[in-house]
Every structure is written in C-alpha cells, then in structure tokens.
Design a protein around this motif. Structure first.
Motif, PDB file in Angstrom:
ATOM      1  N   VAL A 262      56.686  -0.259  21.274  1.00  0.00           N
ATOM      2  CA  VAL A 262      57.727  -1.222  21.610  1.00  0.00           C
ATOM      3  C   VAL A 262      58.820  -0.566  22.459  1.00  0.00           C
ATOM      4  N   GLU A 263      59.040   0.706  22.257  1.00  0.00           N
ATOM      5  CA  GLU A 263      60.073   1.410  23.017  1.00  0.00           C
ATOM      6  C   GLU A 263      59.731   1.531  24.507  1.00  0.00           C
ATOM      7  N   ASN A 264      58.439   1.507  24.834  1.00  0.00           N
ATOM      8  CA  ASN A 264      58.022   1.594  26.243  1.00  0.00           C
ATOM      9  C   ASN A 264      57.875   0.174  26.765  1.00  0.00           C
ATOM     10  N   ARG A 265      58.908  -0.338  27.403  1.00  0.00           N
ATOM     11  CA  ARG A 265      58.897  -1.730  27.849  1.00  0.00           C
ATOM     12  C   ARG A 265      57.959  -1.979  29.019  1.00  0.00           C
ATOM     13  N   PHE A 266      57.393  -0.946  29.609  1.00  0.00           N
ATOM     14  CA  PHE A 266      56.469  -1.098  30.736  1.00  0.00           C
ATOM     15  C   PHE A 266      55.014  -0.967  30.320  1.00  0.00           C
ATOM     16  N   ARG A 267      54.754  -0.842  29.016  1.00  0.00           N
ATOM     17  CA  ARG A 267      53.395  -0.620  28.541  1.00  0.00           C
ATOM     18  C   ARG A 267      52.426  -1.657  29.080  1.00  0.00           C
ATOM     19  N   PRO A 268      51.229  -1.344  29.412  1.00  0.00           N
ATOM     20  CA  PRO A 268      50.542  -0.067  29.270  1.00  0.00           C
ATOM     21  C   PRO A 268      50.853   0.911  30.398  1.00  0.00           C
TER      22      PRO A 268
ATOM     23  N   CYS B 227      53.281   3.525  32.682  1.00  0.00           N
ATOM     24  CA  CYS B 227      54.223   4.576  32.290  1.00  0.00           C
ATOM     25  C   CYS B 227      55.632   4.296  32.793  1.00  0.00           C
ATOM     26  N   SER B 228      55.754   3.473  33.837  1.00  0.00           N
ATOM     27  CA  SER B 228      57.068   3.244  34.424  1.00  0.00           C
ATOM     28  C   SER B 228      57.113   1.887  35.127  1.00  0.00           C
ATOM     29  N   GLU B 229      58.312   1.495  35.495  1.00  0.00           N
ATOM     30  CA  GLU B 229      58.475   0.240  36.246  1.00  0.00           C
ATOM     31  C   GLU B 229      57.777   0.331  37.596  1.00  0.00           C
ATOM     32  N   ARG B 230      57.818   1.491  38.211  1.00  0.00           N
ATOM     33  CA  ARG B 230      57.171   1.692  39.512  1.00  0.00           C
ATOM     34  C   ARG B 230      55.679   1.368  39.435  1.00  0.00           C
ATOM     35  N   CYS B 231      54.990   1.929  38.448  1.00  0.00           N
ATOM     36  CA  CYS B 231      53.554   1.682  38.310  1.00  0.00           C
ATOM     37  C   CYS B 231      53.276   0.214  37.998  1.00  0.00           C
ATOM     38  N   LYS B 232      54.116  -0.400  37.203  1.00  0.00           N
ATOM     39  CA  LYS B 232      53.954  -1.811  36.872  1.00  0.00           C
ATOM     40  C   LYS B 232      54.095  -2.676  38.131  1.00  0.00           C
ATOM     41  N   LEU B 233      55.070  -2.366  38.979  1.00  0.00           N
ATOM     42  CA  LEU B 233      55.290  -3.142  40.197  1.00  0.00           C
ATOM     43  C   LEU B 233      54.183  -2.913  41.234  1.00  0.00           C
ATOM     44  N   ILE B 234      53.646  -1.712  41.299  1.00  0.00           N
ATOM     45  CA  ILE B 234      52.518  -1.448  42.198  1.00  0.00           C
ATOM     46  C   ILE B 234      51.338  -2.325  41.800  1.00  0.00           C
ATOM     47  N   ASP B 235      51.060  -2.392  40.510  1.00  0.00           N
ATOM     48  CA  ASP B 235      49.955  -3.217  40.016  1.00  0.00           C
ATOM     49  C   ASP B 235      50.214  -4.697  40.288  1.00  0.00           C
ATOM     50  N   LEU B 236      51.429  -5.157  40.073  1.00  0.00           N
ATOM     51  CA  LEU B 236      51.778  -6.547  40.348  1.00  0.00           C
ATOM     52  C   LEU B 236      51.584  -6.863  41.829  1.00  0.00           C
TER      53      LEU B 236
END
Length: 64
Positions: free
Chosen positions: A25-31, A33-42
């Motif tokens: 729960v502490e890692n809000r970008f799971r799965p 590692c970071s907001e950057r990786c989440k945005l690249i995937d999006l």
C-alpha cells in the motif's frame, strides 16, 4: 496471546524497467517502481503500443 508474525515484504519486478520494488500500500505506483515507469506504460497504451499481432477472426470466439 500468540506472538505476531512479522509480515514479509512482497517484492515484484517493475514491468517497465525491471527493477525490484515493494508491492504494498505504501508504493502508490505498484506494480511499477515509480511514477515515471507508470506514465511510460500509460503512454504505450494510449499510443496503441500494445496490440494483438493479428486480426481477430470470427472463428476465434467460443460459442456457448
């Protein structure tokens, strides 16, 4: 009273950069590692970077 078992941290590999991050729960970008990786995937989804490699044919569907 029973002793409390320590909770093991669940580590997962980031789908984008392959680094290891905690899946909690502490890692809000799971799965990721970071907001950057989440945005690249999006961005890949938005640009239709993820596609089915061939057209879907009517015979591909199961009839019930």
């Amino acid at each position: 009273m029973q002793p409390v078992k320590p909770v093991k941290k669940r580590l997962v590999t980031c789908p984008q950069c392959q680094s290891v991050s905690e899946y909690s729960v502490e890692n809000r970008f799971r799965p990721f590692c970071s907001e950057r990786c989440k945005l690249i995937d999006l961005g890949l989804w938005a640009d239709e970077g993820y596609r089915i490699p061939q057209p879907i044919e009517p015979d591909d569907f199961l009839e019930e």
